[in-house]
Enzyme design. Structure first.
Site, mmCIF file in Angstrom:
data_model
loop_
_atom_site.group_PDB
_atom_site.id
_atom_site.type_symbol
_atom_site.label_atom_id
_atom_site.label_comp_id
_atom_site.label_asym_id
_atom_site.label_seq_id
_atom_site.Cartn_x
_atom_site.Cartn_y
_atom_site.Cartn_z
ATOM 1 N N GLY A 1 0.855 -1.182 0.000
ATOM 2 C CA GLY A 1 0.000 0.000 0.000
ATOM 3 C C GLY A 1 0.891 1.231 0.000
ATOM 4 N N ALA A 2 0.513 2.213 -0.841
ATOM 5 C CA ALA A 2 1.378 3.374 -1.056
ATOM 6 C C ALA A 2 1.734 4.112 0.243
ATOM 7 C CB ALA A 2 0.702 4.318 -2.041
ATOM 8 N N ARG B 1 9.979 -0.294 -5.288
ATOM 9 C CA ARG B 1 8.702 -0.360 -6.015
ATOM 10 C C ARG B 1 8.651 0.856 -6.937
ATOM 11 N NH1 ARG B 1 3.492 -2.901 -3.585
ATOM 12 N NH2 ARG B 1 3.369 -3.476 -5.774
ATOM 13 N N CYS C 1 -8.583 -4.579 -3.769
ATOM 14 C CA CYS C 1 -7.247 -4.618 -3.152
ATOM 15 C C CYS C 1 -7.296 -4.164 -1.691
ATOM 16 C CB CYS C 1 -6.258 -3.779 -3.965
ATOM 17 S SG CYS C 1 -4.534 -4.102 -3.524
ATOM 18 N N ASP D 1 -2.186 4.589 -6.123
ATOM 19 C CA ASP D 1 -0.734 4.597 -5.972
ATOM 20 C C ASP D 1 -0.159 5.846 -6.600
ATOM 21 O OD1 ASP D 1 0.393 1.919 -4.773
ATOM 22 O OD2 ASP D 1 -1.427 1.490 -5.880
ATOM 23 N N ASN E 1 -3.670 2.388 -9.878
ATOM 24 C CA ASN E 1 -3.928 1.607 -8.658
ATOM 25 C C ASN E 1 -3.810 0.130 -9.027
ATOM 26 O OD1 ASN E 1 -4.760 1.592 -5.818
ATOM 27 N ND2 ASN E 1 -6.664 0.665 -6.545
ATOM 28 N N LYS E 2 -3.998 -0.733 -8.034
ATOM 29 C CA LYS E 2 -3.832 -2.176 -8.207
ATOM 30 C C LYS E 2 -4.422 -2.686 -9.510
ATOM 31 C CE LYS E 2 -2.098 -4.494 -6.201
ATOM 32 N NZ LYS E 2 -0.712 -4.809 -6.605
ATOM 33 N N LYS F 1 0.046 11.732 -3.708
ATOM 34 C CA LYS F 1 0.333 10.605 -4.606
ATOM 35 C C LYS F 1 0.471 11.101 -6.057
ATOM 36 C CE LYS F 1 -1.469 7.112 -1.591
ATOM 37 N NZ LYS F 1 -2.686 6.424 -1.163
#
Ligand code: RUB
Length: 308
Positions: free
Chosen positions: A19-20, A61, A129, A198, A208-209, A234
């Site tokens: 998770g961010a 990441r 997610c 993210d 995102n996921k 973000k």
């Protein structure tokens, strides 16, 4: 390089920290711990240590601008500080790290306060997610006395949806877990879709996921409101200069551990949801249109465009 940096990078890579938000928090704490144990004898050497730590953490990441913004913020404070002694510079790192973490915490609280208003009694909310920002918003709605149900996707290949399901159950929220491909089946039945982020680009698109954009597509077709719940930080400032957000591609073994040889398996971790699928971004400034992201960033976090 100090062990705290290597250890944090490894745990982020392995998804032990996911998770961010959690990734950014772990990275900034590792930078601070590393700085406290610095053996540098001058400002130049201290900055070199910080830059090396940045390289390792950035690589852990690829699709995490919140982490990148956090680290850049800390390094920029050291670069522009008048202090020359390493001991004083370590204090600078501690001070700005705390500031950043406190501001992140305040944002989370504001987001929860705004977003929980969109969760009504007896409603059903679908999420994909595991986003700590989304779960804190849903817990807030529960704390306000609302009774609602959450539907979460399992989020293959590494099942972060199970983390969401456990958190929701622990909060006393009625929870249903579904496979990712069942989203279209259930989306007509839910009142609201909320997902984390993210990365947010200068055009207001959200990363995102993997699977998020498919959820958004299904929600649009079913006319179910689709919201992104995210801190403004973000935002990826490089996207304004034309750069694309890099999408991390993870090991095929996450998808099929003992796959037959010769089989190609692709495993992108994230996808892009275009802004026209997003009803609004629930952020610390309230509920905003994705179109206004760059303007809001300029107003609230102008430093983001100055740090590299
Ligand atoms: C997690 C994910 C989350 C965002 C936001 O992916 O896509 O929705 O990171 O999370 P992964 P948060 O499990 O691969 O990290 O709101 O906690 O920042």
């Amino acid at each position: 390089m100090h062990e705290s940096i290597l250890d944090a990078a490894e745990r982020i890579k392995r998804l032990e920290i996911q998770g961010a938000r959690n990734v950014a928090i772990a990275a900034i704490k590792a930078i601070e711990a590393g700085a406290k144990r610095s053996k540098a004898r001058g400002k130049g050497a201290f900055l070199k240590e910080l830059t090396d730590a940045k390289t390792v953490l950035f690589a852990s990441r690829e699709t995490e601008p919140l982490m990148r913004n956090a680290i850049r913020y800390v390094i920029h404070a050291v670069e522009t500080s008048d202090e020359e002694s390493v001991r004083e510079l370590v204090d600078v790192v501690s001070r700005v790290s705390s500031q950043f973490l406190e501001s992140l915490e305040r944002s989370k609280e504001k987001i929860a306060a705004v977003g929980s208003k969109r969760v009504s009694n007896s409603s059903k909310v679908l999420t994909h997610c595991h986003s700590s920002t989304v779960t804190s918003m849903l817990r807030k709605a529960k704390d306000e006395g609302k009774s609602f149900e959450v539907v979460c996707t399992e989020s293959r290949p590494v099942f972060q949806g199970r983390i969401t399901a456990k958190e929701m159950l622990d909060a006393g929220i009625e929870t249903t877990l579904i496979v990712d491909s069942a989203v279209r089946y259930f989306v007509n039945d839910v009142d609201l879709v909320v997902v984390g982020a993210d990365a947010i680009t200068s055009e207001g698109n959200v990363i995102n996921k993997i699977g998020t954009s498919m959820v958004a597509l299904a929600a649009k077709e079913a006319r179910t409101p689709f919201y992104v719940v995210s801190e403004l930080l973000k935002f990826d400032p490089l996207t304004i200069h034309g750069d694309y957000e890099t999408i991390e591609e993870r090991s095929p073994r996450e998808v099929w551990e003992d796959a037959p040889s010769g089989l190609t398996i692709r495993n992108p971790a994230f996808d892009v949801t275009r802004r026209e699928f997003i009803h609004g971004i629930i952020c610390e400034e309230g509920i905003i249109s994705p179109h206004s992201i760059s303007e809001l960033i300029r107003r609230n976090y102008p430093w983001i465009f100055e740090v590299t």
